[in-house]
Design a protein around this motif. Structure first.
Motif, mmCIF file in Angstrom:
data_model
loop_
_atom_site.group_PDB
_atom_site.id
_atom_site.type_symbol
_atom_site.label_atom_id
_atom_site.label_comp_id
_atom_site.label_asym_id
_atom_site.label_seq_id
_atom_site.Cartn_x
_atom_site.Cartn_y
_atom_site.Cartn_z
ATOM 1 N N TYR A 184 55.765 81.172 63.187
ATOM 2 C CA TYR A 184 55.496 82.604 63.208
ATOM 3 C C TYR A 184 56.693 83.442 62.778
ATOM 4 C CZ TYR A 184 50.981 81.820 65.377
ATOM 5 O OH TYR A 184 49.698 81.425 65.616
ATOM 6 N N ILE A 185 57.868 82.824 62.610
ATOM 7 C CA ILE A 185 59.030 83.615 62.217
ATOM 8 C C ILE A 185 59.813 83.021 61.051
ATOM 9 C CG2 ILE A 185 59.334 84.750 64.439
ATOM 10 C CD1 ILE A 185 61.459 82.720 65.168
ATOM 11 N N ILE A 186 59.670 81.744 60.761
ATOM 12 C CA ILE A 186 60.380 81.160 59.621
ATOM 13 C C ILE A 186 59.841 81.800 58.346
ATOM 14 C CG2 ILE A 186 58.819 79.198 59.250
ATOM 15 C CD1 ILE A 186 61.396 77.476 58.901
ATOM 16 N N PRO A 187 60.672 82.037 57.327
ATOM 17 C CA PRO A 187 60.245 82.875 56.197
ATOM 18 C C PRO A 187 59.371 82.168 55.161
ATOM 19 C CG PRO A 187 62.524 82.225 55.900
ATOM 20 C CD PRO A 187 62.120 81.755 57.271
ATOM 21 N N VAL A 188 58.535 81.264 55.585
ATOM 22 C CA VAL A 188 57.678 80.568 54.624
ATOM 23 C C VAL A 188 56.620 81.498 54.043
ATOM 24 C CG1 VAL A 188 55.981 79.699 56.284
ATOM 25 C CG2 VAL A 188 56.521 78.353 54.248
ATOM 26 N N GLN A 189 56.250 82.567 54.769
ATOM 27 C CA GLN A 189 55.289 83.524 54.214
ATOM 28 C C GLN A 189 55.935 84.397 53.130
ATOM 29 O OE1 GLN A 189 52.707 82.467 55.511
ATOM 30 N NE2 GLN A 189 53.461 81.719 57.466
ATOM 31 N N VAL A 249 49.323 82.362 50.276
ATOM 32 C CA VAL A 249 48.392 81.952 49.230
ATOM 33 C C VAL A 249 47.005 81.868 49.864
ATOM 34 C CG1 VAL A 249 50.059 80.716 47.802
ATOM 35 C CG2 VAL A 249 48.931 79.518 49.690
ATOM 36 N N PRO A 250 45.939 82.114 49.085
ATOM 37 C CA PRO A 250 44.597 82.087 49.683
ATOM 38 C C PRO A 250 44.159 80.707 50.119
ATOM 39 C CG PRO A 250 44.468 82.421 47.311
ATOM 40 C CD PRO A 250 45.919 82.549 47.675
ATOM 41 N N GLN A 309 63.870 68.624 55.453
ATOM 42 C CA GLN A 309 62.423 68.464 55.324
ATOM 43 C C GLN A 309 61.837 69.397 54.269
ATOM 44 O OE1 GLN A 309 61.990 65.208 57.137
ATOM 45 N NE2 GLN A 309 60.068 66.260 56.642
ATOM 46 N N PHE A 310 62.305 70.644 54.228
ATOM 47 C CA PHE A 310 61.780 71.560 53.209
ATOM 48 C C PHE A 310 62.264 71.165 51.813
ATOM 49 C CE2 PHE A 310 60.447 74.402 56.629
ATOM 50 C CZ PHE A 310 59.247 74.871 56.106
ATOM 51 N N THR A 311 63.469 70.631 51.729
ATOM 52 C CA THR A 311 63.941 70.117 50.441
ATOM 53 C C THR A 311 63.079 68.943 49.988
ATOM 54 O OG1 THR A 311 66.210 70.820 50.917
ATOM 55 C CG2 THR A 311 65.921 69.131 49.222
ATOM 56 N N LYS A 312 62.774 68.057 50.920
ATOM 57 C CA LYS A 312 61.903 66.921 50.613
ATOM 58 C C LYS A 312 60.512 67.386 50.209
ATOM 59 C CE LYS A 312 59.889 62.774 52.774
ATOM 60 N NZ LYS A 312 59.803 61.979 54.033
ATOM 61 N N LEU A 313 59.970 68.330 50.965
ATOM 62 C CA LEU A 313 58.636 68.854 50.663
ATOM 63 C C LEU A 313 58.600 69.431 49.249
ATOM 64 C CD1 LEU A 313 55.804 69.945 51.180
ATOM 65 C CD2 LEU A 313 56.798 71.710 52.648
ATOM 66 N N ALA A 314 59.590 70.250 48.905
ATOM 67 C CA ALA A 314 59.617 70.861 47.573
ATOM 68 C C ALA A 314 59.762 69.811 46.481
ATOM 69 C CB ALA A 314 60.745 71.879 47.488
ATOM 70 N N THR A 365 53.412 78.969 43.606
ATOM 71 C CA THR A 365 53.882 79.805 44.711
ATOM 72 C C THR A 365 54.282 78.946 45.908
ATOM 73 O OG1 THR A 365 52.547 81.696 44.005
ATOM 74 C CG2 THR A 365 53.209 81.630 46.319
ATOM 75 N N CYS A 366 53.468 77.966 46.241
ATOM 76 C CA CYS A 366 53.814 77.076 47.356
ATOM 77 C C CYS A 366 55.175 76.426 47.116
ATOM 78 C CB CYS A 366 52.740 76.005 47.520
ATOM 79 S SG CYS A 366 51.157 76.614 48.134
#
Length: 841
Positions: free
Chosen positions: A673-678, A581-582, A719-724, A758-759
């Motif tokens: 640099y490798i986790i698929p967050v992008q 995202v920009p 953590q990603f579940t919490k973040l979302a 998107t985030c």
């Protein structure tokens, strides 16, 4: 102590294995959700290449390509224009890396093998990102078999069932944001009654007159014929600016053009927030405290931009949008041996006259908006052995078949000095240079000395520098650079980026440098973080963790002790935490960082590396801290929200607060640099291991343990579940903000919502993927739960498709181009359907 795999370690590990050796064992990933590789090729390139080029690659007719695409249910084929094609080549290479041979890949691109090899090496270390090239057999057109016809019909049915008419949505063309950012028009905010509009007091200075005319156009386009009078005055020796409003008259005085432009933009901000050109009477004063504030273009191309004016990285309207967001500098890469001729090295400088002419034109255009241009120098560039055949006394340390131009040699130092002198004599109004001395490119003899921030580097096999201290050699190089700049400009900035400098080297190096040079340090580097009882630290860029950290404050203090001033390297828009995202809509965290930097006493900003150049609400908010007096964070957020959302501002500020609090849960310490967050929901799911190691940023694959760094997958999943889950309530608030926004601001507000969605989709998808692969590796895998996760990924891909189709900024980043296209999200659904079948076997 747990610690993420950072860029330094990744590149060092990659460099240890020659690409030719890696390529010998690489096997392509076969995608079984397509009936054959021909169908995969047509699908993946449908919106990345024109029909004729695709047909030539397959050895068939354009008609056959179009018929196959239609049979799979793809939307009407779009024609890509040349500007689009030049901006998506990294995506084309990535999409076909596991599909085409090199010869077919260059045919598809319209290149040759030499250009491909050059791009892989020089284009932001693209070869490291892609990993070893798999050995791919040619993909050749052949009529479909009966079984393949049935499979293609099934693909078409799935597309229609899941996406319905949405698959035919037109939306924005890829890279459509370039035209939007290049558009100088102002959207109507509150058109007023007819009138004669604003007028300008008599102005002789043409620069002031043009600035005034742009302001008058802003008022006319935003508010119709509102009447008023604008007076602009430059006062020599004046510090900052003074704006006086009396009735419908506005008078702005400033000491220089940059200060005056920022005062004009402050008036426009107030008008936008009030939705009226009628301002309260009174006097406001403003004085700059952080300068320079420079960043990279959101859509610049690697390569040779000064020889390609048609691919202008800084159109006028974009420069003004950046300036309105408080930016007063932009940077682009310069390669010294292409910018200046040399008697000592006659092979250098080809085309330098054209490049300097174009650079001079850019500098002049940018100055109209109070923006200066800076060159990023990573010098002297290493060269092949053939260059040193008769210059052995100049050959320095080796790295990957290249050799440094040894700066312990007087001729090399003089070349650096004279070349920069030539550049600054030709373009004396350049803002300056910033240098990196420890990086991916091999430059000075110490640049790959096995250290990169850990211990003092060595000069490897250089017979001269290996006997010297790194700080002595680097000081000589930096002084030569500074002296060269001073041959053409007494005021241009000379800034040294301390990326990769070990602590032991900092003080002795800084003590040798001229006091009119400055250092820039990544603010948040080494800030400690802890999740689940595991301690880590920020390894490079972060927004979720606000700086400054102990490394930056230590280096700034060392510079201050010797009389140098300091800049903070920050990322106020996005980072590798998520660069798809920009900007990450967390301005509260950005302002917390700004408040910390005010206390730290820094004097300027490098506001972005290659990602982060979008004129965003984050930058609009941070702008308040660039000047004195600075308003409170609450007042700043309220102003920016009113500018973007009008009557929906209160909902927007609550949404930003929600997002900012949620983003603190990002588990910094994962391998960003490798986790698929992008890639989020576009990253394909694999029921069985691929056996492939992840590539930096571009190929996450299914390497869940590598993604998680030193954290256990369960913690990262949590953590990603919490973040979302914490992020999600903010979407409802932002939806209300968009609904309440006036028509003239609705499009901008809607993009903010698309970015926030998107985030969320990416964060939730990462949580899903980590859990899926964690379960896959268990001896008694919970296949029912895995199927639930697959269905969740189908839904995320479906809803993200509409977002990505409507907004061309989604999934794009300047150095990596598109991480995914809308059709990649449709492919993800096909992939997930196949994964469900495999889980049911």
């Amino acid at each position: 102590m747990g610690r993420m795999l950072d860029r330094r370690e990744f590149l060092a590990a990659s460099a240890a294995i020659p690409l030719s050796a890696q390529s010998a064992v690489a096997q392509p990933i076969l995608e079984t959700h397509f009936p054959n590789r021909m169908c995969q090729f047509v699908w993946r390139n449908w919106e990345l290449a024109n029909t004729g080029r695709m047909a030539a690659t397959l050895g068939t007719s354009a008609r056959n390509v179009l018929r196959l695409g239609a049979a799979m249910g793809l939307p009407a084929k779009r024609l890509l224009h040349e500007d689009q094609l030049r901006r998506i080549y990294v995506t084309v290479i990535r999409q076909n890396w596991h599909l085409l041979s090199e010869s077919q890949l260059v045919l598809l691109l319209g290149w040759d093998l030499r250009r491909l090899a050059f791009t892989l090496k020089e284009d932001d270390f693209l070869d490291h990102k892609l990993g070893p090239k798999p050995a791919c057999a040619p993909v050749v057109y052949a009529p479909l078999t009966a079984a393949e016809v049935r499979a293609v019909a099934a693909i078409r049915a799935t597309v229609r069932d899941v996406f319905g008419p949405e698959i035919f949505r037109i939306g924005e063309d890829r890279c459509g944001f370039v035209a939007a950012l290049s558009d100088a028009r102002n959207p109507p905010i509150r058109p007023g009654a007819a009138g004669k509009g604003f007028t300008l007091a008599s102005i002789e200075d043409p620069r002031l007159r043009r600035a005034g005319e742009r302001f008058v156009r802003f008022v006319r386009e935003s508010f119709g014929g509102a009447e008023g009078r604008l007076t602009l005055v430059l006062k020599e020796g004046m510090a900052g600016s003074r704006t006086a409003v009396e009735g419908t008259s506005i008078r702005i005085e400033a000491g220089d053009m940059a200060e005056l432009m920022q005062a004009i933009y402050a008036v426009q901000d107030r008008m936008e927030a009030l939705e009226s050109p009628e301002l309260p009477a009174g006097v406001t004063q403003q004085r700059t405290v952080w300068s320079p504030r420079y960043l990279y273009s959101y859509f610049a191309l690697y390569g040779d931009p000064l020889m390609e004016p048609e691919a202008d990285p800084f159109p006028d309207a974009y420069l003004e949008k950046l300036a309105r967001a408080g930016i007063n500098g932009v940077w682009l890469q310069g390669v010294l041996n292409t910018l200046a001729p040399s008697k000592a090295f006659p092979e250098f400088g080809n085309g330098s006259g054209t490049r300097l002419k174009n650079l001079r034109a850019l500098v002049q255009r940018a100055a109209e908006y109070g923006v200066r241009v800076y060159l990023y120098l990573n010098e002297p560039r290493a060269l092949p052995a053939s260059f040193f055949a008769s210059r052995s006394e100049m050959r320095g340390s080796s790295f990957q078949n290249l050799f440094a131009m040894c700066t312990s040699n007087a001729t090399v130092l003089e070349w650096v000095r004279e070349s920069l002198g030539h550049v600054f004599r030709a373009v004396p109004d350049l803002g300056g240079v910033f240098t990196i001395s420890m990086s991916e490119n091999h430059t000075n003899c110490f640049s790959h000395g096995g250290a990169w921030g850990v211990k003092p580097p060595t000069a490897g096999d250089c017979p001269r520098c290996s006997k010297r201290k790194s700080w002595d050699t680097l000081a000589e190089l930096f002084i030569a650079m500074r002296d060269g700049v001073r041959k053409g400009s007494a005021t241009a900035e000379v800034i040294h980026y301390d990326w990769g400098w070990p602590e032991e080297m900092v003080e002795p190096l800084l003590s040798k440098l001229p006091r009119d040079t400055r250092i820039v340090s990544i603010s948040e580097w080494s800030v400690p973080v802890e999740f689940g009882g595991i301690r880590s630290a920020v390894g490079e860029y972060s927004i979720s963790v606000a700086g400054p950290g102990p490394r930056a404050t230590r280096n700034w203090a060392a510079a201050s002790r010797v009389g140098m001033t300091n800049l903070a390297k920050v990322q106020f828009n996005n980072t590798w935490e998520i660069s798809a995202v920009p900007y990450i809509p967390v301005p509260n965290l950005v302002l917390a960082h700004c408040e910390n930097l005010r206390k730290a006493g820094i004097s300027g900003l490098m506001a972005a590396w290659t990602c982060g150049g979008y004129p965003s609400p984050n930058l609009q908010a941070a702008k308040a801290y660039y000047f004195d007096p600075a308003p409170t964070a609450a007042a700043t957020l309220a102003r920016v929200a009113r500018q973007r959302f009008g009557a929906g501002a209160a909902y927007a500020t609550r949404a930003w607060e929600t997002f900012s609090e949620a983003f603190k849960s990002f588990p910094y310490g994962v391998a960003i640099y490798i986790i698929p967050v992008q890639h989020g929901p576009a990253n394909l799911l694999r029921a069985r291991p691929t056996g492939h190691k992840p590539g930096m940023i571009l190929f996450p694959h299914d390497a869940v343990k590598a993604w998680c760094g030193k954290y256990p997958p369960e913690l990262v999943e949590r953590q990603f579940t919490k973040l979302a889950s914490l992020w999600h309530p903010g979407l409802a608030l932002l939806e209300k903000a968009v609904a309440a926004s006036p028509a003239g601001k609705r499009r901008m507000a809607a993009m903010d919502l698309a970015i926030a969605r998107t985030c969320y989709h990416h964060f939730q998808s990462v949580a899903n993927q980590v859990e899926f692969y964690r379960l896959r590796e268990e001896r008694s895998a919970d296949k029912a739960r895995m199927r639930e996760l697959v269905r969740s990924e189908i839904e995320l891909a479906r809803v993200q498709f509409a977002v990505a189709r409507e907004w061309s900024v989604i999934g794009y980043e300047a150095s990596n181009h598109y991480y995914y296209t809308p059709l990649d999200l449709v492919e993800k659904v096909l992939n997930c359907q196949r994964t469900l079948e495999e889980l049911s076997d």
